[in-house]
Design a protein around this motif. Sequence first.
Motif, mmCIF file in Angstrom:
data_model
loop_
_atom_site.group_PDB
_atom_site.id
_atom_site.type_symbol
_atom_site.label_atom_id
_atom_site.label_comp_id
_atom_site.label_asym_id
_atom_site.label_seq_id
_atom_site.Cartn_x
_atom_site.Cartn_y
_atom_site.Cartn_z
ATOM 1 N N TYR B 45 0.829 -1.199 0.000
ATOM 2 C CA TYR B 45 0.000 0.000 0.000
ATOM 3 C C TYR B 45 0.872 1.260 0.000
ATOM 4 O O TYR B 45 0.627 2.212 -0.720
ATOM 5 N N LYS B 46 1.908 1.223 0.832
ATOM 6 C CA LYS B 46 2.743 2.414 0.968
ATOM 7 C C LYS B 46 3.695 2.584 -0.204
ATOM 8 O O LYS B 46 3.944 3.703 -0.656
ATOM 9 N N MET B 48 3.167 1.760 -3.194
ATOM 10 C CA MET B 48 2.445 2.196 -4.380
ATOM 11 C C MET B 48 2.339 3.716 -4.454
ATOM 12 O O MET B 48 2.448 4.294 -5.528
ATOM 13 N N GLU B 49 2.126 4.334 -3.305
ATOM 14 C CA GLU B 49 1.989 5.785 -3.302
ATOM 15 C C GLU B 49 3.252 6.448 -3.855
ATOM 16 O O GLU B 49 3.187 7.415 -4.583
ATOM 17 N N THR B 52 3.972 5.438 -7.959
ATOM 18 C CA THR B 52 3.124 6.004 -9.009
ATOM 19 C C THR B 52 3.206 7.516 -9.051
ATOM 20 O O THR B 52 2.448 8.155 -9.761
ATOM 21 N N ALA B 131 -4.936 -2.417 -3.840
ATOM 22 C CA ALA B 131 -5.947 -1.780 -2.996
ATOM 23 C C ALA B 131 -5.762 -0.274 -2.989
ATOM 24 O O ALA B 131 -6.720 0.490 -3.005
ATOM 25 N N ASN B 132 -4.517 0.169 -2.991
ATOM 26 C CA ASN B 132 -4.271 1.608 -3.000
ATOM 27 C C ASN B 132 -4.656 2.212 -4.342
ATOM 28 O O ASN B 132 -4.963 3.401 -4.428
ATOM 29 N N LEU B 133 -4.651 1.416 -5.387
ATOM 30 C CA LEU B 133 -5.093 1.904 -6.698
ATOM 31 C C LEU B 133 -6.577 1.647 -6.896
ATOM 32 O O LEU B 133 -7.062 1.631 -8.023
ATOM 33 N N CYS B 134 -7.302 1.402 -5.802
ATOM 34 C CA CYS B 134 -8.755 1.219 -5.826
ATOM 35 C C CYS B 134 -9.179 -0.033 -6.568
ATOM 36 O O CYS B 134 -10.223 -0.057 -7.210
#
Lengths: 155, 158
Positions: B45-46, B48-49, B52, B131-134
Amino acid sequence: MAVCVAVIGKDNAPLYIGGIGNDTSTDNELSRQWLVHTALDALEERLVSSNTTTANTATNAARTDLRDLYLGLLYSTDTHKIYGYVTNTRIKLVLVTSSTSPSGSNIRDAEVRTALRRLHALYADAICNPFHLPGDQITSIKFDKQVKNLMLNNV
Amino acid sequence: MADDIVFELLHSEIINYALEQVKDVTKTKDTDLSVVEYIGFAAGYKIMERLTREWPRFKDELDTMKFICTDFWTCIYKKQIDNLRTNHQGVYVLQDNAFRFLTNFSNGQQYLEFAPRYVAYTCGLIRGGLANLCINSVVTAEVQAMPSCKFHIHVQRT
């Protein structure tokens, strides 16, 4: 330059709203929240329209532009200008400048763009704090300080 | 490189630790790796931020999966996914022919029963990243012969 910045989560719940100036006044706080929330509709609209145009295979130049994370000026009122930025992870960053003050009225697009990019970097750092749970409000004092700095002295 | 080996050793120690904890609590020989999977989820999750940040917006789900196969994988495992397959209905299969956590173990069937322990973290990593990209998903892994590994991603539609 900026009077207020906000970080808004995936489900449109505000994760962080910070402003400079009269911080303690409730009136300011309310008007900030109101300003940021009026921008949300405009943000969503931009996102939807960019999706449909890419589906309809718009021209290449337009497509790359629409896929940019920075969305530009969303909304402007008599007193404020609101700029938006949406990350790949659907986090919305909103920056509000005052169009009445001399430093804010003739602000350039590139300046806002760099400010929002830096805010995104700060946000990514704040997220990497192991004590921060995804979807929670950002309570980090360090983040708050850095954002205030960003609003005050840069560009 | 030195930093690679640090990550690998830490990873195997985390798994050993998680297995010990489970054994202490339940006194059985069950292997419950949900803790390891969750650690992977939080990390994915972290990461990915950050990853991207410089990227243009993703067009669609397939675009996102391609990103996972190339940049995301390169960032963590220093190589790309070897094969990506999809049925275009939300199921994706990512195949890595030389999965880094398994390459040191064996070149065939030996130690195959322990392989699932070493893929749990990566399943969580993928799930957290998505999940972080929805994209909500269920990620499972399948090891038929080491060191090759397949990750099945089922996207949950609501």
